[in-house]
Design a protein around this motif. Structure first.
Motif, PDB file in Angstrom:
ATOM      1  N   LEU A  39     -27.319 -17.865 -15.199  1.00  0.00           N
ATOM      2  CA  LEU A  39     -27.099 -16.587 -14.542  1.00  0.00           C
ATOM      3  C   LEU A  39     -28.453 -16.013 -14.133  1.00  0.00           C
ATOM      4  N   LEU A  40     -28.564 -15.594 -12.862  1.00  0.00           N
ATOM      5  CA  LEU A  40     -29.776 -14.953 -12.351  1.00  0.00           C
ATOM      6  C   LEU A  40     -29.458 -13.488 -12.079  1.00  0.00           C
ATOM      7  N   ALA A  41     -30.495 -12.716 -11.828  1.00  0.00           N
ATOM      8  CA  ALA A  41     -30.329 -11.312 -11.458  1.00  0.00           C
ATOM      9  C   ALA A  41     -31.246 -11.005 -10.281  1.00  0.00           C
ATOM     10  N   TRP A  42     -30.782 -10.128  -9.418  1.00  0.00           N
ATOM     11  CA  TRP A  42     -31.570  -9.621  -8.298  1.00  0.00           C
ATOM     12  C   TRP A  42     -31.659  -8.114  -8.486  1.00  0.00           C
ATOM     13  N   ILE A  43     -32.884  -7.589  -8.395  1.00  0.00           N
ATOM     14  CA  ILE A  43     -33.121  -6.156  -8.585  1.00  0.00           C
ATOM     15  C   ILE A  43     -33.822  -5.632  -7.325  1.00  0.00           C
ATOM     16  N   PRO A  44     -33.234  -4.668  -6.621  1.00  0.00           N
ATOM     17  CA  PRO A  44     -33.896  -4.172  -5.406  1.00  0.00           C
ATOM     18  C   PRO A  44     -35.261  -3.564  -5.721  1.00  0.00           C
ATOM     19  N   ILE A  45     -36.227  -3.829  -4.850  1.00  0.00           N
ATOM     20  CA  ILE A  45     -37.550  -3.217  -4.980  1.00  0.00           C
ATOM     21  C   ILE A  45     -37.470  -1.843  -4.319  1.00  0.00           C
ATOM     22  N   LEU A  46     -37.671  -0.809  -5.119  1.00  0.00           N
ATOM     23  CA  LEU A  46     -37.537   0.561  -4.630  1.00  0.00           C
ATOM     24  C   LEU A  46     -38.853   1.012  -4.009  1.00  0.00           C
ATOM     25  N   SER A  47     -39.023   0.649  -2.743  1.00  0.00           N
ATOM     26  CA  SER A  47     -40.247   0.987  -2.013  1.00  0.00           C
ATOM     27  C   SER A  47     -39.885   1.675  -0.705  1.00  0.00           C
ATOM     28  N   GLN A  48     -40.845   2.360  -0.144  1.00  0.00           N
ATOM     29  CA  GLN A  48     -40.646   3.014   1.137  1.00  0.00           C
ATOM     30  C   GLN A  48     -40.398   1.971   2.226  1.00  0.00           C
ATOM     31  N   GLU A  49     -40.969   0.785   2.068  1.00  0.00           N
ATOM     32  CA  GLU A  49     -40.750  -0.300   3.034  1.00  0.00           C
ATOM     33  C   GLU A  49     -39.281  -0.721   3.049  1.00  0.00           C
ATOM     34  N   ASN A  50     -38.663  -0.832   1.880  1.00  0.00           N
ATOM     35  CA  ASN A  50     -37.251  -1.204   1.791  1.00  0.00           C
ATOM     36  C   ASN A  50     -36.312  -0.059   2.166  1.00  0.00           C
ATOM     37  N   PHE A  51     -36.701   1.166   1.824  1.00  0.00           N
ATOM     38  CA  PHE A  51     -35.858   2.339   2.023  1.00  0.00           C
ATOM     39  C   PHE A  51     -36.646   3.431   2.746  1.00  0.00           C
ATOM     40  N   PRO A  52     -36.944   3.231   4.033  1.00  0.00           N
ATOM     41  CA  PRO A  52     -37.835   4.157   4.751  1.00  0.00           C
ATOM     42  C   PRO A  52     -37.304   5.583   4.887  1.00  0.00           C
ATOM     43  N   ASP A  53     -35.994   5.781   4.816  1.00  0.00           N
ATOM     44  CA  ASP A  53     -35.431   7.120   4.984  1.00  0.00           C
ATOM     45  C   ASP A  53     -35.251   7.879   3.674  1.00  0.00           C
ATOM     46  N   VAL A  54     -35.602   7.245   2.550  1.00  0.00           N
ATOM     47  CA  VAL A  54     -35.430   7.879   1.237  1.00  0.00           C
ATOM     48  C   VAL A  54     -36.762   8.506   0.817  1.00  0.00           C
ATOM     49  N   PRO A  55     -36.751   9.771   0.433  1.00  0.00           N
ATOM     50  CA  PRO A  55     -37.999  10.422   0.003  1.00  0.00           C
ATOM     51  C   PRO A  55     -38.606   9.705  -1.207  1.00  0.00           C
ATOM     52  N   PRO A  56     -39.948   9.607  -1.256  1.00  0.00           N
ATOM     53  CA  PRO A  56     -40.618   8.926  -2.370  1.00  0.00           C
ATOM     54  C   PRO A  56     -40.217   9.456  -3.742  1.00  0.00           C
ATOM     55  N   GLN A  57     -39.962  10.766  -3.862  1.00  0.00           N
ATOM     56  CA  GLN A  57     -39.582  11.331  -5.152  1.00  0.00           C
ATOM     57  C   GLN A  57     -38.250  10.746  -5.635  1.00  0.00           C
ATOM     58  N   ILE A  58     -37.326  10.506  -4.725  1.00  0.00           N
ATOM     59  CA  ILE A  58     -36.023   9.928  -5.076  1.00  0.00           C
ATOM     60  C   ILE A  58     -36.208   8.485  -5.519  1.00  0.00           C
ATOM     61  N   LEU A  59     -37.059   7.744  -4.820  1.00  0.00           N
ATOM     62  CA  LEU A  59     -37.326   6.354  -5.205  1.00  0.00           C
ATOM     63  C   LEU A  59     -37.968   6.286  -6.586  1.00  0.00           C
ATOM     64  N   GLN A  60     -38.896   7.191  -6.851  1.00  0.00           N
ATOM     65  CA  GLN A  60     -39.541   7.217  -8.171  1.00  0.00           C
ATOM     66  C   GLN A  60     -38.527   7.521  -9.259  1.00  0.00           C
ATOM     67  N   PHE A  61     -37.628   8.462  -9.003  1.00  0.00           N
ATOM     68  CA  PHE A  61     -36.595   8.800  -9.965  1.00  0.00           C
ATOM     69  C   PHE A  61     -35.672   7.601 -10.203  1.00  0.00           C
ATOM     70  N   ALA A  62     -35.198   6.977  -9.140  1.00  0.00           N
ATOM     71  CA  ALA A  62     -34.276   5.845  -9.244  1.00  0.00           C
ATOM     72  C   ALA A  62     -34.917   4.656  -9.951  1.00  0.00           C
ATOM     73  N   ASP A  63     -36.227   4.522  -9.845  1.00  0.00           N
ATOM     74  CA  ASP A  63     -36.931   3.406 -10.470  1.00  0.00           C
ATOM     75  C   ASP A  63     -36.758   3.402 -11.994  1.00  0.00           C
ATOM     76  N   GLN A  64     -36.499   4.563 -12.580  1.00  0.00           N
ATOM     77  CA  GLN A  64     -36.260   4.657 -14.022  1.00  0.00           C
ATOM     78  C   GLN A  64     -34.997   3.905 -14.431  1.00  0.00           C
ATOM     79  N   TYR A  65     -34.097   3.684 -13.489  1.00  0.00           N
ATOM     80  CA  TYR A  65     -32.807   3.068 -13.761  1.00  0.00           C
ATOM     81  C   TYR A  65     -32.722   1.647 -13.220  1.00  0.00           C
ATOM     82  N   GLN A  66     -33.884   1.017 -13.082  1.00  0.00           N
ATOM     83  CA  GLN A  66     -33.969  -0.322 -12.515  1.00  0.00           C
ATOM     84  C   GLN A  66     -33.093  -1.324 -13.266  1.00  0.00           C
ATOM     85  N   GLU A  67     -33.054  -1.236 -14.575  1.00  0.00           N
ATOM     86  CA  GLU A  67     -32.253  -2.163 -15.381  1.00  0.00           C
ATOM     87  C   GLU A  67     -30.776  -2.102 -14.988  1.00  0.00           C
ATOM     88  N   ALA A  68     -30.282  -0.929 -14.657  1.00  0.00           N
ATOM     89  CA  ALA A  68     -28.880  -0.757 -14.270  1.00  0.00           C
ATOM     90  C   ALA A  68     -28.589  -1.291 -12.869  1.00  0.00           C
TER      91      ALA A  68
END
Length: 145
Positions: A39-68
């Motif tokens: 079994l493998l896992a893929w985890i999205p990289i929460l960067s402005q490059e991947n999600f250009p329309d998402v504010p950096p503060q939201i990406l930083q917050f979401a990064d805390q939940y990377q395991e989920a």
């Protein structure tokens, strides 16, 4: 970024094709993972490059939940179901760190070895921190200050 692809038009097992910046070590490791059936896992990289329309503060917050955010990859074909245009980390499901990234663009899965664009140092899920706004790794000498 070193790149290999998996062609979605191939039936049966999905071969990884060589591209111009081929990294044989990354290629071999991913082939072993896929061949083993683990079994493998893929985890999205929460960067402005991947999600250009998402504010950096939201990406930083979401990064805390990377395991989920781990997306299970049961077989090679599951890679074709990844969201188009989003790069993420690829690793065995029981692993904590990886230097392999993966994304799908126009029906082809790209397996990537990730390096800092400024320093050329390899990036890992846990080993280098990304600046959310730029997608670049922090300079360890500057972060120690």
């Amino acid at each position: 970024m070193t790149t290999t692809t998996i062609n979605s038009t191939t039936t049966g097992h999905l071969p990884i094709e060589r591209l111009s910046h081929f990294d044989p070590e990354v290629h071999q490791r991913v082939q072993q993972w896929l061949a083993s059936g683990q079994l493998l896992a893929w985890i999205p990289i929460l960067s402005q490059e991947n999600f250009p329309d998402v504010p950096p503060q939201i990406l930083q917050f979401a990064d805390q939940y990377q395991e989920a955010m781990r997306w299970p990859i049961h077989r090679p074909e599951d890679l074709l179901a990844l969201p188009d245009g989003i790069t993420g980390w690829l690793l065995p499901a029981d692993a904590d760190d990886t230097d392999v990234a993966c994304g799908i663009w126009n029906g082809e899965v790209y397996i990537l070895g990730v390096q800092d664009k400024r320093t050329g140092r390899k990036q890992t899920l846990l080993g280098e921190r990304f600046d959310i706004a730029t997608g670049q790794a922090d300079d360890p000498e500057q972060s120690a200050v």
